[in-house]
Design a protein around this motif. Structure first.
Motif, PDB file in Angstrom:
ATOM      1  N   ARG A  64      29.615  37.787  42.638  1.00 52.38           N
ATOM      2  CA  ARG A  64      29.783  36.623  43.503  1.00 52.38           C
ATOM      3  C   ARG A  64      29.795  35.335  42.687  1.00 52.38           C
ATOM      4  NH1 ARG A  64      28.448  38.465  48.842  1.00 52.38           N
ATOM      5  NH2 ARG A  64      28.807  36.371  49.691  1.00 52.38           N
ATOM      6  N   LEU A  65      29.078  35.293  41.558  1.00 49.34           N
ATOM      7  CA  LEU A  65      29.161  34.129  40.681  1.00 49.34           C
ATOM      8  C   LEU A  65      30.555  33.993  40.083  1.00 49.34           C
ATOM      9  CD1 LEU A  65      25.773  34.299  38.718  1.00 49.34           C
ATOM     10  CD2 LEU A  65      26.401  32.650  40.477  1.00 49.34           C
ATOM     11  N   SER A  66      31.233  35.124  39.891  1.00 48.77           N
ATOM     12  CA  SER A  66      32.547  35.127  39.248  1.00 48.77           C
ATOM     13  C   SER A  66      33.697  35.014  40.237  1.00 48.77           C
ATOM     14  CB  SER A  66      32.721  36.423  38.438  1.00 48.77           C
ATOM     15  OG  SER A  66      31.707  36.559  37.466  1.00 48.77           O
ATOM     16  N   PHE A  67      33.533  35.564  41.438  1.00 54.53           N
ATOM     17  CA  PHE A  67      34.650  35.629  42.382  1.00 54.53           C
ATOM     18  C   PHE A  67      34.255  35.260  43.813  1.00 54.53           C
ATOM     19  CE2 PHE A  67      35.658  38.587  38.939  1.00 54.53           C
ATOM     20  CZ  PHE A  67      36.926  38.147  38.583  1.00 54.53           C
ATOM     21  N   GLY A  68      33.078  34.690  43.985  1.00 54.49           N
ATOM     22  CA  GLY A  68      32.619  34.340  45.322  1.00 54.49           C
ATOM     23  C   GLY A  68      33.053  32.949  45.744  1.00 54.49           C
ATOM     24  N   LEU A 105      30.873  25.298  41.959  1.00 60.27           N
ATOM     25  CA  LEU A 105      31.367  24.295  41.019  1.00 60.27           C
ATOM     26  C   LEU A 105      32.783  24.692  40.617  1.00 60.27           C
ATOM     27  CD1 LEU A 105      28.173  24.064  38.765  1.00 60.27           C
ATOM     28  CD2 LEU A 105      28.902  22.360  40.459  1.00 60.27           C
ATOM     29  N   PRO A 106      33.547  23.807  39.982  1.00 59.09           N
ATOM     30  CA  PRO A 106      34.910  24.180  39.581  1.00 59.09           C
ATOM     31  C   PRO A 106      34.967  25.370  38.627  1.00 59.09           C
ATOM     32  CG  PRO A 106      34.631  21.800  39.497  1.00 59.09           C
ATOM     33  CD  PRO A 106      33.270  22.377  39.730  1.00 59.09           C
ATOM     34  N   PHE A 107      33.814  25.729  38.048  1.00 58.28           N
ATOM     35  CA  PHE A 107      33.788  26.842  37.091  1.00 58.28           C
ATOM     36  C   PHE A 107      32.753  27.909  37.458  1.00 58.28           C
ATOM     37  CE2 PHE A 107      31.141  23.316  35.653  1.00 58.28           C
ATOM     38  CZ  PHE A 107      29.911  23.909  35.505  1.00 58.28           C
ATOM     39  N   TRP A 108      32.217  27.869  38.672  1.00 57.40           N
ATOM     40  CA  TRP A 108      31.142  28.820  39.015  1.00 57.40           C
ATOM     41  C   TRP A 108      31.084  29.033  40.513  1.00 57.40           C
ATOM     42  CZ3 TRP A 108      25.189  28.360  37.950  1.00 57.40           C
ATOM     43  CH2 TRP A 108      24.722  29.559  37.405  1.00 57.40           C
ATOM     44  N   GLY A 109      30.814  30.280  40.910  1.00 55.24           N
ATOM     45  CA  GLY A 109      30.689  30.604  42.312  1.00 55.24           C
ATOM     46  C   GLY A 109      29.254  30.496  42.798  1.00 55.24           C
ATOM     47  N   LYS A 110      29.079  30.597  44.114  1.00 55.94           N
ATOM     48  CA  LYS A 110      27.739  30.542  44.693  1.00 55.94           C
ATOM     49  C   LYS A 110      27.027  31.880  44.485  1.00 55.94           C
ATOM     50  CE  LYS A 110      28.924  27.287  48.389  1.00 55.94           C
ATOM     51  NZ  LYS A 110      29.025  27.083  49.868  1.00 55.94           N
ATOM     52  N   PRO A 111      25.778  31.848  44.040  1.00 61.66           N
ATOM     53  CA  PRO A 111      25.043  33.116  43.862  1.00 61.66           C
ATOM     54  C   PRO A 111      24.767  33.767  45.199  1.00 61.66           C
ATOM     55  CG  PRO A 111      23.582  31.229  43.544  1.00 61.66           C
ATOM     56  CD  PRO A 111      24.967  30.674  43.677  1.00 61.66           C
ATOM     57  N   PHE A 130      33.099  46.246  52.551  1.00 58.92           N
ATOM     58  CA  PHE A 130      34.232  46.826  53.269  1.00 58.92           C
ATOM     59  C   PHE A 130      35.274  45.785  53.676  1.00 58.92           C
ATOM     60  CE2 PHE A 130      32.014  50.934  54.921  1.00 58.92           C
ATOM     61  CZ  PHE A 130      31.985  51.397  53.615  1.00 58.92           C
ATOM     62  N   LYS A 131      35.021  44.514  53.399  1.00 54.65           N
ATOM     63  CA  LYS A 131      36.021  43.488  53.691  1.00 54.65           C
ATOM     64  C   LYS A 131      37.131  43.535  52.655  1.00 54.65           C
ATOM     65  CE  LYS A 131      32.970  40.146  55.986  1.00 54.65           C
ATOM     66  NZ  LYS A 131      32.387  38.780  55.924  1.00 54.65           N
ATOM     67  N   GLN A 132      38.301  42.989  53.002  1.00 52.43           N
ATOM     68  CA  GLN A 132      39.415  42.965  52.064  1.00 52.43           C
ATOM     69  C   GLN A 132      39.096  42.052  50.890  1.00 52.43           C
ATOM     70  OE1 GLN A 132      43.188  42.021  53.825  1.00 52.43           O
ATOM     71  NE2 GLN A 132      44.326  42.157  51.896  1.00 52.43           N
ATOM     72  N   ALA A 133      39.426  42.489  49.676  1.00 53.56           N
ATOM     73  CA  ALA A 133      39.171  41.705  48.473  1.00 53.56           C
ATOM     74  C   ALA A 133      40.006  40.431  48.474  1.00 53.56           C
ATOM     75  CB  ALA A 133      39.473  42.543  47.232  1.00 53.56           C
ATOM     76  N   PHE A 134      39.622  39.483  47.600  1.00 57.55           N
ATOM     77  CA  PHE A 134      40.321  38.197  47.570  1.00 57.55           C
ATOM     78  C   PHE A 134      41.785  38.350  47.160  1.00 57.55           C
ATOM     79  CE2 PHE A 134      38.683  38.774  43.296  1.00 57.55           C
ATOM     80  CZ  PHE A 134      39.667  38.266  42.470  1.00 57.55           C
ATOM     81  N   LEU A 135      42.124  39.438  46.482  1.00 51.69           N
ATOM     82  CA  LEU A 135      43.505  39.798  46.168  1.00 51.69           C
ATOM     83  C   LEU A 135      43.638  41.308  46.301  1.00 51.69           C
ATOM     84  CD1 LEU A 135      44.288  37.632  42.986  1.00 51.69           C
ATOM     85  CD2 LEU A 135      45.243  37.307  45.271  1.00 51.69           C
ATOM     86  N   GLY A 136      44.822  41.779  46.677  1.00 50.05           N
ATOM     87  CA  GLY A 136      45.047  43.209  46.755  1.00 50.05           C
ATOM     88  C   GLY A 136      44.756  43.790  48.125  1.00 50.05           C
ATOM     89  N   LEU A 137      45.341  44.946  48.390  1.00 45.27           N
ATOM     90  CA  LEU A 137      45.176  45.637  49.674  1.00 45.27           C
ATOM     91  C   LEU A 137      44.138  46.737  49.538  1.00 45.27           C
ATOM     92  CD1 LEU A 137      48.946  45.872  50.723  1.00 45.27           C
ATOM     93  CD2 LEU A 137      47.249  44.128  51.363  1.00 45.27           C
ATOM     94  N   SER A 181      36.477  30.429  36.354  1.00 48.04           N
ATOM     95  CA  SER A 181      37.392  29.344  35.990  1.00 48.04           C
ATOM     96  C   SER A 181      38.831  29.813  35.874  1.00 48.04           C
ATOM     97  CB  SER A 181      36.959  28.712  34.661  1.00 48.04           C
ATOM     98  OG  SER A 181      35.651  28.193  34.750  1.00 48.04           O
ATOM     99  N   ILE A 182      39.035  31.047  35.354  1.00 44.45           N
ATOM    100  CA  ILE A 182      40.380  31.502  35.012  1.00 44.45           C
ATOM    101  C   ILE A 182      40.947  32.483  36.023  1.00 44.45           C
ATOM    102  CG2 ILE A 182      41.696  32.790  33.273  1.00 44.45           C
ATOM    103  CD1 ILE A 182      39.812  31.569  31.157  1.00 44.45           C
ATOM    104  N   TRP A 183      40.120  33.366  36.570  1.00 46.97           N
ATOM    105  CA  TRP A 183      40.631  34.428  37.435  1.00 46.97           C
ATOM    106  C   TRP A 183      40.415  34.188  38.924  1.00 46.97           C
ATOM    107  CZ3 TRP A 183      38.800  39.266  34.230  1.00 46.97           C
ATOM    108  CH2 TRP A 183      39.765  39.525  33.247  1.00 46.97           C
ATOM    109  N   CYS A 184      39.373  33.476  39.291  1.00 45.71           N
ATOM    110  CA  CYS A 184      39.134  33.226  40.712  1.00 45.71           C
ATOM    111  C   CYS A 184      40.138  32.176  41.208  1.00 45.71           C
ATOM    112  CB  CYS A 184      37.707  32.723  40.930  1.00 45.71           C
ATOM    113  SG  CYS A 184      37.299  32.453  42.674  1.00 45.71           S
TER     114      CYS A 184
END
Length: 479
Positions: free
Chosen positions: A77-81, A85-91, A101-108, A160-163
């Protein structure tokens, strides 16, 4: 419209999920996991002196387990949540089925699959960092370093780069599969950690032969073949782009290996097996940020570059640089990952094809390699892409120098970063009470001469016995 039973939706397979994409993503993630367990475990265990085989392999195994636990609890969640911040996700925790079981931020496919896929990427990054400090780092310090670096360095670069909410992602940085997030960051972090931990014993630095080259090659082979999932899984779908990424990966890697071997033959008159492995790794690293967004001919050119430029930095620049000579980077991760990763990022900015970028990123005019920008008479867009690629290198480098230094200095307040001189003389038995092989010697080539054989072997035996006696005496005093 009715579907065959194997394609029909169900509570376990909702309408939005692609069974084929989910199956490939799980397979790709497992291939990436095999690169670490057992790939790098075997590679490190075979590439070091016999007395460090267990310790080196165990550092990798521990890192994989520790990172994965941290990843599924807070790291993902820090990486993709959600953006903090512009470079960090919420813990936040991510171990509940309502989230998994929810759909991922990318992909089916579901979050659970994405967490697994991204988790093995995080694991291998820490194992690559370990390669720089093999043969002397205090294992207890490593146990603390792993979760701290994952939390306060890796998650920053990943977000920063992938999210999609990361600032470099929004700027349009091209990092197809981790040239920046994994390889540049691990190369810089490993080099920085090696500086703070300090060098190996002088005799280990001067002569550090692999204890089992065939075992090392087996690990290298798992690393190479596992890269099929490493780059082939990043389109998050069973697509033509995935096929291109896999083909480019192997073409670049093979070209890089051959280039490195040719240079070894020209300048050293012998084809080195260790050199071939280095060339293989630099090829894998270099193509990673570009795998699915460049043409096949570009992948071959990148292989020529990755087999030659890191060769020059390792064989020529390293020997002339006081800083590089001072820092003891055991597995040369600075050259094979930081240099090759930066090279791949720059070449991505040159060769990235707009149509292929559209297949991967879904945007046509935002991601344009410089050469294609010039061809389209849109040099401004191509130059902007190069600027973003260079900014990414600067950000990842500075972040990892600062974060890794602070982490090492913090750990040093609690415990030594490196093993004692006496324990480094002994190696595995001092660190873990175990040895890799039930034979004497440290993997050194033995001479037929009795006097030379006896001198080199018995010196090691005497040093080990003295170290054991000191530990036994200390234990008696304590009791």
């Amino acid at each position: 419209m009715s579907y065959p039973s194997n394609l029909a939706s169900s509570p376990a397979s909702p309408d939005w999920m692609s069974k084929a994409d989910n199956a490939w993503q799980l397979t790709a993630a497992t291939l990436v996991g095999i690169q670490s367990v057992p790939g790098l475990i075997i590679l490190y265990g075979g590439a070091v002196k016999k007395k460090w085989a267990v310790n080196s392999a165990f550092m990798s195994l521990y890192a994989f387990a520790c990172v994965f636990v941290c990843w599924v609890t807070w790291g993902y969640r820090l990486s993709f949540g959600d953006k903090l911040l512009p470079f960090w996700g919420k813990p936040a925790l991510s171990v509940d089925e309502n989230y998994l079981f929810k759909q991922a931020f990318l992909g089916l496919f579901p979050n659970a699959t994405m967490m697994y896929f991204q988790g093995v990427f995080a694991c291998i990054t820490l194992i690559l960092v370990a390669g720089a400090v093999l043969g002397r780092m205090n294992f207890y310090a490593w146990m603390l370093f792993v979760p701290l670096w994952l939390t306060f360095s890796y998650t920053f670069t990943a977000f920063s780069i992938w999210c999609p909410d990361g600032f470099l992602s929004k700027m349009g940085l091209i990092d197809y599969s981790g040239g920046y997030v994994i390889h540049l960051s691990s190369g810089v972090a490993g080099f920085t950690a090696a500086y703070w931990v300090g060098p190996r014993l002088n005799k280990d630095r001067e002569r550090f032969p692999p204890n089992n080259i065939l075992l090392m090659l087996a690990g290298a082979g798992l690393l190479w073949m596992g890269w099929t999932g490493f780059n082939g899984g990043d389109p998050y779908s069973v697509s033509m782009d995935a096929s291109l990424a896999v083909l480019n990966t192997h073409a670049c890697t093979a070209t890089s290996l051959l280039t490195w071997v040719v240079l070894d033959v020209i300048f050293f008159r012998k084809p080195s097996v260790i050199g071939a492995v280095q060339g293989m790794i630099t090829g894998l690293v270099c193509i990673t940020p570009a795998a699915g967004v460049v043409q096949g001919w570009a992948a071959i050119i990148m292989g020529m570059c990755s087999g030659s430029i890191p060769w020059v930095t390792m064989m020529v620049v390293h020997k002339r640089s006081k800083l590089l000579q001072k820092v003891d980077d055991t597995m040369a991760v600075f050259h094979t990952h930081a240099v090759a990763g930066s090279l791949g990022g720059i070449l991505s900015g040159l060769f990235a094809e707009p149509k292929l970028n559209f297949l991967f990123y879904g945007a046509y005019n935002k991601y344009v390699g410089l050469f294609y920008g010039l061809q389209m008479r849109d040099a401004k867009t191509g130059l902007r892409q190069m600027g973003v690629q260079l900014l990414g290198i600067l950000f990842v480098t500075l972040l990892n120098v600062v974060a890794t230094s602070l982490i090492c200095l913090f750990i040093r307040l609690l415990m030594p970063l490196r093993m004692s001189e006496e324990d480094m003389e002994v190696g595995d038995e001092a660190a873990h009470g175990e040895e890799a092989y039930a034979i004497w010697g440290q993997g050194d080539k033995l001479d037929n001469s009795v006097s030379k054989y006896g001198s080199s072997l018995y010196d090691d035996i005497e040093a080990a016995d003295q170290a054991r006696k000191k530990r036994a005496a200390a234990q008696v005093e304590m009791t």
